[in-house]
Enzyme design. Structure first.
Site, PDB file in Angstrom:
ATOM      1  N   ASP A 140       0.728  -1.291  -0.009  1.00 43.25           N
ATOM      2  CA  ASP A 140       0.040  -0.122   0.182  1.00 43.25           C
ATOM      3  C   ASP A 140       0.763   1.139   0.037  1.00 43.25           C
ATOM      4  OD1 ASP A 140      -2.400  -1.192   0.187  1.00 43.25           O
ATOM      5  OD2 ASP A 140      -2.809  -0.755   2.266  1.00 43.25           O
ATOM      6  N   CYS A 194     -18.334 -15.948  -5.740  1.00 44.09           N
ATOM      7  CA  CYS A 194     -19.534 -15.048  -5.022  1.00 44.09           C
ATOM      8  C   CYS A 194     -20.917 -15.747  -5.182  1.00 44.09           C
ATOM      9  CB  CYS A 194     -19.554 -13.471  -5.096  1.00 44.09           C
ATOM     10  SG  CYS A 194     -18.515 -12.548  -4.318  1.00 44.09           S
ATOM     11  N   CYS A 197     -25.092 -15.082  -3.912  1.00 41.37           N
ATOM     12  CA  CYS A 197     -24.894 -14.287  -2.626  1.00 41.37           C
ATOM     13  C   CYS A 197     -24.946 -12.892  -2.398  1.00 41.37           C
ATOM     14  CB  CYS A 197     -23.859 -14.841  -1.758  1.00 41.37           C
ATOM     15  SG  CYS A 197     -23.727 -13.975  -0.292  1.00 41.37           S
ATOM     16  N   CYS A 200     -23.140  -9.209   1.576  1.00 40.30           N
ATOM     17  CA  CYS A 200     -22.636  -7.943   1.910  1.00 40.30           C
ATOM     18  C   CYS A 200     -23.297  -6.403   1.276  1.00 40.30           C
ATOM     19  CB  CYS A 200     -21.093  -7.628   1.281  1.00 40.30           C
ATOM     20  SG  CYS A 200     -21.010  -8.245  -0.355  1.00 40.30           S
ATOM     21  N   CYS A 204     -24.573  -3.421   4.254  1.00 44.26           N
ATOM     22  CA  CYS A 204     -23.913  -2.356   4.380  1.00 44.26           C
ATOM     23  C   CYS A 204     -24.738  -1.187   5.013  1.00 44.26           C
ATOM     24  CB  CYS A 204     -23.413  -1.814   3.053  1.00 44.26           C
ATOM     25  SG  CYS A 204     -22.476  -0.250   3.026  1.00 44.26           S
ATOM     26  N   CYS A 220     -18.836   5.004   2.355  1.00 46.98           N
ATOM     27  CA  CYS A 220     -18.502   3.639   3.051  1.00 46.98           C
ATOM     28  C   CYS A 220     -17.805   4.259   4.256  1.00 46.98           C
ATOM     29  CB  CYS A 220     -17.333   3.266   2.387  1.00 46.98           C
ATOM     30  SG  CYS A 220     -16.220   1.838   3.263  1.00 46.98           S
ATOM     31  N   CYS A 247     -14.709  -0.356   9.486  1.00 41.51           N
ATOM     32  CA  CYS A 247     -15.908  -1.200   9.568  1.00 41.51           C
ATOM     33  C   CYS A 247     -15.738  -2.281   9.065  1.00 41.51           C
ATOM     34  CB  CYS A 247     -17.106  -0.435   8.724  1.00 41.51           C
ATOM     35  SG  CYS A 247     -18.452  -1.134   8.557  1.00 41.51           S
ATOM     36  N   CYS A 250     -19.064  -5.888   5.804  1.00 37.20           N
ATOM     37  CA  CYS A 250     -19.424  -6.400   4.529  1.00 37.20           C
ATOM     38  C   CYS A 250     -18.128  -7.489   4.670  1.00 37.20           C
ATOM     39  CB  CYS A 250     -19.263  -5.547   3.546  1.00 37.20           C
ATOM     40  SG  CYS A 250     -17.402  -4.839   3.231  1.00 37.20           S
ATOM     41  N   CYS A 254     -19.627 -12.194   5.092  1.00 35.84           N
ATOM     42  CA  CYS A 254     -19.367 -12.813   4.156  1.00 35.84           C
ATOM     43  C   CYS A 254     -19.130 -14.463   4.616  1.00 35.84           C
ATOM     44  CB  CYS A 254     -18.048 -12.454   3.481  1.00 35.84           C
ATOM     45  SG  CYS A 254     -17.424 -13.527   2.018  1.00 35.84           S
TER      46      CYS A 254
HETATM   47 FE1  SF4 Z   1     -19.299 -12.450  -2.278  1.00 33.54          FE
HETATM   48 FE2  SF4 Z   1     -19.054 -12.445   0.273  1.00 33.54          FE
HETATM   49 FE3  SF4 Z   1     -20.478 -10.408  -0.606  1.00 33.54          FE
HETATM   50 FE4  SF4 Z   1     -21.525 -12.971  -0.623  1.00 33.54          FE
HETATM   51  S1  SF4 Z   1     -21.022 -11.665   1.106  1.00 33.54           S
HETATM   52  S2  SF4 Z   1     -21.661 -11.442  -2.306  1.00 33.54           S
HETATM   53  S3  SF4 Z   1     -19.621 -14.222  -0.984  1.00 33.54           S
HETATM   54  S4  SF4 Z   1     -18.324 -10.800  -1.063  1.00 33.54           S
END
Ligand code: SF4
Length: 369
Positions: A140, A194, A197, A200, A204, A220, A247, A250, A254
């Site tokens: 970074d 993903c 799903c 996240c 938020c 954010c 935070c 999200c 997951c």
């Molecule tokens: Fe993808 Fe994780 Fe978001 Fe589900 S919670 S959409 S697996 S980033």
């Protein structure tokens, strides 16, 4: 030895990856040093203004999408990941509203220092081996798109939450990369997993994920409490809750983080008091012990006034009237940023108290207004 003298780059790559694993990296992969389509996505994201006041992302734009501008002789990018998950409960667990939330990555020592040290040690070893080695390395700390290199080094995919996710370890890890003039054997990009799903996106609090994989950083909570140096927009303050630095929501929701393995690095375990700190104690530390207590901590990035601003918002959102005196003290601050947020916090507590009084239960158990 000269680079051209190596005959088996497959074997040499394995040896180098093992070296970085022994030094403390939990993930190691190699990407070819090329331009990838995701780099254009990032350019477009910047053009849409989603980066807010993070002007440093605008600088060196050309360099960030062209590895040869970083190192003209570059052939490959070695990407390293280091886990920071701990056994402590996530932000989404039940918590006391007296306490504020500090993002998990910032509980311990500054990862820049730790991971840079590992990369530096590995590079020194390579430098001793190859007379004609050329390199640049970053955590970074320069104009690189680390997630893009990580994707093409086979370490995972970009989640809909925009975090970088690895199928085996989830997303609680730091990334660093070394640009090398070595023709290392490269890895294949991992599949996107993903699926359907959307946890996240739904979780938020400020709806900062405007599309799957697209973050409006200006909304954010991490940006608002860490990167933003000015006033937090009033319409977003309620949703910040008691977050005082970053935070994790999200990532915490997951499913890929459900069984995330823990870090091997003691330096990432929480400093005393940094896990979910009492807001009153934290206020006193920032007021009386800044920068001393925050030395080598990622929290120093926000500076004292930024932390006080965040504490004022969190105290207002906590609903706890015992924070009135701390807020009243901040409302007298010489700094207009701190003063204004403390006044907002006081007002928030006052409104909450008067609402409570208006909805007092009667003897019959019903509420009266
Ligand atoms: Fe993808 Fe994780 Fe978001 Fe589900 S919670 S959409 S697996 S980033």
């Amino acid at each position: 030895m000269k680079i051209a003298e190596i005959e088996n780059w497959g074997e040499e790559t394995r040896r180098i990856k093992n070296l970085f694993e022994r030094l403390g990296c939990d993930l190691v992969g190699v990407a070819p040093a090329k331009h990838f389509p995701e780099m254009d996505f990032f350019e477009n994201w910047l053009d849409r203004g989603f980066a807010g006041e993070m002007n440093y992302l605008q600088r060196h734009r050309e360099k960030s999408v062209n590895p040869r501008k970083i190192l003209p002789s570059v052939q490959t990018v070695l990407v390293c990941g280091q886990l920071y998950e701990t056994p402590l409960p996530h932000e989404t667990a039940e918590h006391n509203s007296h306490n504020g939330w500090i993002s998990r990555y910032a509980w311990g020592e500054d990862y820049h220092d730790r991971l840079l040290k590992i990369l530096r040690t590995g590079v020194e070893w390579l430098n001793q081996k190859f007379d004609d080695l050329e390199y640049r390395f970053y955590v970074d700390t320069g104009p690189t798109r680390d997630r893009i290199w990580a994707r093409y080094a086979g370490l995972g995919w970009f989640g809909k939450n925009t975090c970088f996710i690895n199928q085996k370890v989830g997303s609680y890890f730091f990334l660093g990369e070394i640009f090398l003039n070595l023709p290392l054997q490269t890895d294949k990009p991992a599949a996107e997993r993903c699926g359907t799903c959307t946890r996240c996106l739904e979780s938020c609090p400020t709806k900062a994920l405007v599309e799957p994989g697209v973050l409006d950083a200006r909304k954010c909570i991490s940006y608002l409490t860490i990167e933003l140096k000015t006033a937090i927009p009033e319409n977003l303050r309620d949703a910040i809750g008691t977050n005082i630095f970053g935070c994790d929501i999200c990532q915490d929701v997951c499913p890929w983080n459900r069984r995330a393995p823990q870090t091997r690095e003691d330096a990432y375990l929480p400093r005393e008091g940094f896990y979910h700190p009492d807001l009153g104690d934290f206020y006193k530390w920032v007021r009386d012990e800044f920068p001393g207590r925050f030395k080598k901590s990622p929290l120093k990035r926000t500076k004292q006034r930024g932390l006080l601003r965040n504490v004022a918002v969190a105290m207002g959102n906590s609903g706890q009237k015992e924070f009135k005196s701390a807020l009243a003290e901040m409302a007298e601050s010489d700094d207009p940023l701190v003063r204004e947020h403390a006044q907002w916090g006081l007002e928030k507590l006052k409104n909450r108290q008067s609402k409570k009084q208006r909805v007092k239960p009667t003897k019959s158990g019903k509420t009266s207004s």
